[in-house]
Design an enzyme around this catalytic site. Structure first.
Site, short mmCIF file in Angstrom:
data_model
loop_
_atom_site.label_atom_id
_atom_site.label_comp_id
_atom_site.label_asym_id
_atom_site.label_seq_id
_atom_site.Cartn_x
_atom_site.Cartn_y
_atom_site.Cartn_z
N GLU A 46 0.83 -1.26 0.00
CA GLU A 46 -0.08 0.21 0.06
C GLU A 46 0.73 1.28 0.04
OE1 GLU A 46 -3.22 2.28 3.09
OE2 GLU A 46 -3.14 0.06 2.91
N GLU B 248 -3.16 11.33 2.49
CA GLU B 248 -4.46 11.14 3.44
C GLU B 248 -4.70 12.37 4.14
OE1 GLU B 248 -4.94 6.73 4.96
OE2 GLU B 248 -2.86 7.33 5.34
#
Length: 385
Positions: free
Chosen positions: A148, A153
């Site tokens: 990932e 974010e």
């Protein structure tokens, strides 16, 4: 002759396009747009050939469920709207959205998006991932892993951590499941950058150069802010597999979910993605099929000229939306052409060079001109050497 720097002309387009600005490619290479993972979102619906309107295999993190109805394309943006479910579904009471690439073949290259976060306690994210596969397999048990790459974010409002409201938060996760275990162990290493405005106040550009199986460079608003070496606790080549691209709004378990009032406020409940662009690094003289037809480069040339004693070395970078011809002229101080060099370049953002032999240099003062040629116009500037 001293080394000189030259910024040449810029083509001006009558458009609202935000021009591409990936990092300078290595010498002898160029960035080429990968159309499979790029989209300007200039239509009126999501391109179903490229994107899913939900996250296959994951409903979302409660209390927010991913629903296709959250996704729309309008006004030049991908929009992901959050809201309240008409009827709860088990632990899900609200909704967000997920847009994921149908291809999971995104490999080493540069990946970026231009986005503006919603102003509620939902994330606005841009990341890459792949599915679990076996790492080592034995007769008794087997383990597995996935990758990932979190490029950004953020949470535009109501967050308990300020860095998620005014920063670029990036991470690399080697997600490992031990033999006989069902829980993941995260081998993670990340970084963060403070932006010049909050993520919900204006659009920002978030990028990552996935350089190889161990190294990722992160760029905030086109500026390199950190290089991360992926952890090698389990594998010495931890990021060795292709991934897919995800643009997701979700809730986190480390902060309260957004209020119903915020979710119903259309002024603040939507995340906007202006575009997503992906680039492959290829040799500067390698002809490849263009899979992206949008003109996203502000076409220009930059030159560095250096006397190497036996020759004049000309290093140059260029940005071109299509194949071009460049004419370089070496002039004496009276403007006489002492040498002409015609080069063809392929579309992309390239870093190349050539040399002029010293016997051509019969004056003590020279200048160099360079000219792009296209169907509509050609432009030229000059530097003194």
């Amino acid at each position: 002759m001293n080394q000189k720097y030259l910024l040449l002309f810029l083509f001006v387009f009558l458009t609202t396009t935000i021009f591409a600005d990936p990092p300078i490619p290595p010498k002898g290479y160029r960035w080429v747009l990968n159309g499979t993972f790029s989209d300007e979102f200039n239509g009126n619906k999501l391109d179903s050939k490229k994107w899913y309107d939900t996250f296959n295999g994951w409903k979302g993190r409660a209390p927010a469920m991913f629903i296709p109805e959250a996704i729309s394309v309008k006004n030049g943006n991908l929009e992901i709207k959050s809201g309240v479910l008409d009827k709860p579904v088990k632990d899900f009471t609200i909704y967000g959205g997920a847009v994921c690439s149908k291809s999971n073949d995104a490999y080493y290259g540069y990946y970026e998006c231009r986005a503006k976060a919603s102003k509620i306690a939902m994330s606005t994210t841009f990341w890459m991932s792949n599915a679990k596969v076996p790492y080592l397999e034995t007769e008794d048990s087997r383990d597995s892993y996935s990758q990932e790459l979190d490029i950004q974010e953020c949470v535009g409002g109501g967050t308990v951590h300020k860095k998620f409201r005014n920063g670029m938060n990036s991470n690399t996760h080697f997600r490992y499941v031990k033999p006989g275990d069902k829980r993941e162990t995260f081998m993670s290493r990340g970084t963060g950058a403070i932006l010049n405005s909050e993520v919900s106040e204006e659009f920002h550009t978030y990028g990552a150069w996935w350089k190889n199986a161990k190294e990722v460079l992160f760029y905030a608003d086109n500026v390199l802010h950190d290089t991360v070496m992926v952890r090698t606790d389990i594998s010495d080549q931890p990021f060795d597999r292709p991934m897919k691209i995800n643009m997701v709004t979700e809730t986190y378990d480390w902060q309260p979910a957004p209020s119903k009032e915020d979710l119903l406020n259309d002024e603040i409940n939507t995340a906007f993605y202006d575009w997503v662009r992906s680039y492959e690094l290829v040799k500067v003289d390698e002809k490849v099929k263009l899979t992206y037809k949008e003109s996203i480069f502000n076409e220009n040339i930059e030159i560095i000229a250096c006397n190497k004693g036996t020759s004049l070395a000309i290093d140059f970078t260029y940005k071109a939306n299509r194949d071009r011809k460049i004419e370089f002229l070496l002039l004496d101080k009276k403007g006489n052409v002492m040498h002409k060099e015609n080069l063809s370049v392929y579309a992309g953002y390239g870093n190349s060079s050539f040399e002029i032999k010293k016997e051509k240099l019969i004056r003590s003062l020279y200048s160099i001109q360079a000219k792009y040629t296209s169907k509509s116009e050609s432009k030229m500037v000059e530097t003194i050497l």
